[in-house]
Design an enzyme around this catalytic site. Structure first.
Site, short mmCIF file in Angstrom:
data_model
loop_
_atom_site.label_atom_id
_atom_site.label_comp_id
_atom_site.label_asym_id
_atom_site.label_seq_id
_atom_site.Cartn_x
_atom_site.Cartn_y
_atom_site.Cartn_z
N GLY A 193 0.82 -1.22 0.00
CA GLY A 193 0.00 0.00 0.00
C GLY A 193 0.85 1.26 0.00
O GLY A 193 0.36 2.35 -0.22
N ASP A 221 4.82 9.07 -8.25
CA ASP A 221 5.64 10.20 -7.81
C ASP A 221 7.06 10.21 -8.38
O ASP A 221 7.71 11.24 -8.36
CB ASP A 221 5.74 10.23 -6.27
CG ASP A 221 4.42 10.57 -5.61
OD1 ASP A 221 3.40 10.61 -6.32
OD2 ASP A 221 4.40 10.78 -4.39
N HIS A 246 -31.83 19.08 -4.25
CA HIS A 246 -31.93 20.08 -3.18
C HIS A 246 -32.49 19.41 -1.93
O HIS A 246 -33.40 18.61 -2.04
CB HIS A 246 -32.85 21.21 -3.62
CG HIS A 246 -33.10 22.23 -2.56
ND1 HIS A 246 -32.18 23.22 -2.26
CD2 HIS A 246 -34.13 22.39 -1.69
CE1 HIS A 246 -32.66 23.95 -1.27
NE2 HIS A 246 -33.84 23.47 -0.91
#
Length: 469
Positions: A37, A309, A448
């Protein structure tokens, strides 16, 4: 044993790459030096959200009388908060273990290094070495907390995000250097828990990648919460010789001020883990500290991919996951297991989320970037103050700001700050993907009372048709 695909790293990019490759009929191995992970599940996204939830619950309890409920003697147990966060992380990591078994992926524990094309050398915890072979390699080694030369982390008084999650006791005061997502999330957490927090940001405004209006609003809310903020400032040096830390902060005009605190948290960004993994020896090109890749995540060496990354896209878990899936599908296309090429990522349609309170979520162009790109704009803003759901929830801070191209009504960008906005931004991402116009957003009936109708209301405001403001 020989594999079709070897994935180096099991973070939010690596494990989806492995699973997708397995689904496509490849025999897959995944190599992990620490915990399945990766940072995201163990030391990043997931455990921080657990800490932030505890802080939010504590805030609710402290202000329960606002809701007509009297909770007395409310106190927090810092150790218990940290323990809960670790439990959440462990559970998620075990979930990845289960997924590896389910998808028949072999997990090899150890430190992996590319030995040659199709070979990874793995050093186990006991120092023994083995070689794993496979036709394709996916490098998914992620990133780590960036260290500034004048802000060396000692893990005790000058710390990174990792230590910030498991401090043995709560500090009375903390200086946070950097106000990106990591910095402002920890600022909210520690301030809520009762730590005196000061944010020091080098750039002129906090959360500097966000739209300017978002930065202003967060700064206003943080000051209201009691967080001190210094922008246009940098930490020149730290002195850890005394009981706490003394930080010498330099302001834009050249003057300096010394701040004292128990702990300094360095949150100045993330740097890729690309050292000592065999890149240079195998001719895998890097540039500006990242591995160079093509539109399908393939490196300069065919058959070797890099995702997440350690590659150039935004350092975000959801980017890494999609890049990993694309890499697997590209291999499948080359092996004729998949009929078409994956669709390359559109890095201008990636949502960014920050989980402080109020939350921040955004996608696409900021107002400044849209103007610089030459668009003529229609901009609408809807404050949550005017939202029935926000009023009922007692969360009226913040707004939705939406940016359209005046010529064609194209949705250029959407920026939100308020409660639960990280769960609302996907509408704008899908809308942009489908090249939706303002007209279509207005004609899609929003429910709504919800926070999500603010997207429609902001769109109406952009076109002078607002009903509720």
């Amino acid at each position: 044993m020989a594999y079709d695909v070897i994935v180096l790293g099991s973070g939010p990019g690596g494990y989806p790459a492995a699973i997708r490759a397995s689904q496509l009929g490849f025999k897959v191995a995944i190599i992990e030096k620490e915990s399945l992970g990766g940072i995201c599940l163990n030391w990043g996204c997931i455990p921080t959200k657990a800490l932030l939830k505890s802080a939010q619950v504590y805030e609710y309890m402290k202000h329960s009388t606002n809701y007509g409920i009297n909770a007395t003697g409310v106190a927090h147990d810092f150790g218990g908060v940290v323990k809960r966060s670790r439990g959440v992380a462990d559970k998620m990591s075990k979930g990845v273990q289960f997924l590896m078994k389910k998808n028949k992926i072999d997990v090899v524990m150890g430190y992996g290094k590319v030995k040659a094309k199709g070979q990874i050398e793995v050093t186990a915890a006991d120092g023994s070495k083995s070689v794993v072979e496979g036709k394709y390699i996916v490098i998914a080694t992620g990133g780590r907390s960036k260290e500034l030369p004048n802000l060396k982390q000692d893990g005790k008084k000058v710390i990174g995000y990792r230590e910030a999650m498991v401090l043995p006791e709560q500090p009375k005061s903390m200086i946070i250097v950097g106000s990106g997502a990591i910095g402002v999330e920890f600022a909210y957490f520690y301030n809520s828990m009762g730590t005196k927090v000061t944010i020091v940001e080098f750039l002129p405004r906090i959360v500097p990648v966000e739209d300017e209006d978002i930065s202003k609003e967060l700064e206003k809310q943080y000051k209201k919460q009691g967080i001190d903020i210094m922008t246009n400032a940098s930490v020149d040096s730290v002195d850890t010789s005394g009981a706490g830390v003394k930080a010498l902060v330099k302001k834009q005009d050249g003057s300096t001020v010394t701040l004292e605190a128990d702990i300094v948290l360095s949150a100045v960004g993330v740097v890729a883990n690309i050292e000592n993994i065999g890149l240079e020896a195998n001719g895998i090109k890097t540039e500006k500290g990242k591995i160079v890749v093509d539109a399908y995540q393939q490196t300069s060496v065919p058959g070797i991919y890099a995702i997440g990354d350690c590659s150039p896209g935004q350092a975000l878990a959801h980017v890494a996951a999609k890049e990993g899936i694309n890499a697997a599908e590209h291999m499948a296309y080359l092996e004729k297991k998949h009929h078409h090429l994956p669709e390359p990522l559109d890095y201008n349609n990636i949502p960014g989320c920050t989980y402080c309170t109020p939350e921040i979520a955004s996608v696409g162009y900021t107002e400044k970037a849209a103007k610089e790109a030459g668009y003529e704009l229609k901009i609408g803003k809807f404050p949550f103050m005017a939202s029935g759901k926000a009023s009922a929830a007692g969360a009226t801070d913040g707004f939705v700001k939406i940016i359209y191209d005046a010529k064609y009504g194209e949705l250029l960008g959407c920026h939100m700050i308020g409660m639960n906005v990280t769960d609302m931004i996907a509408e704008a991402v899908v809308a942009r993907k489908l090249e939706t116009t303002a007209h279509e957003i207005l004609n899609a009936v929003h429910p709504h009372p919800t926070m999500s109708e603010a997207v429609k209301e902001a769109t109406a405001a952009a076109y002078g048709e607002a009903i509720d403001i």
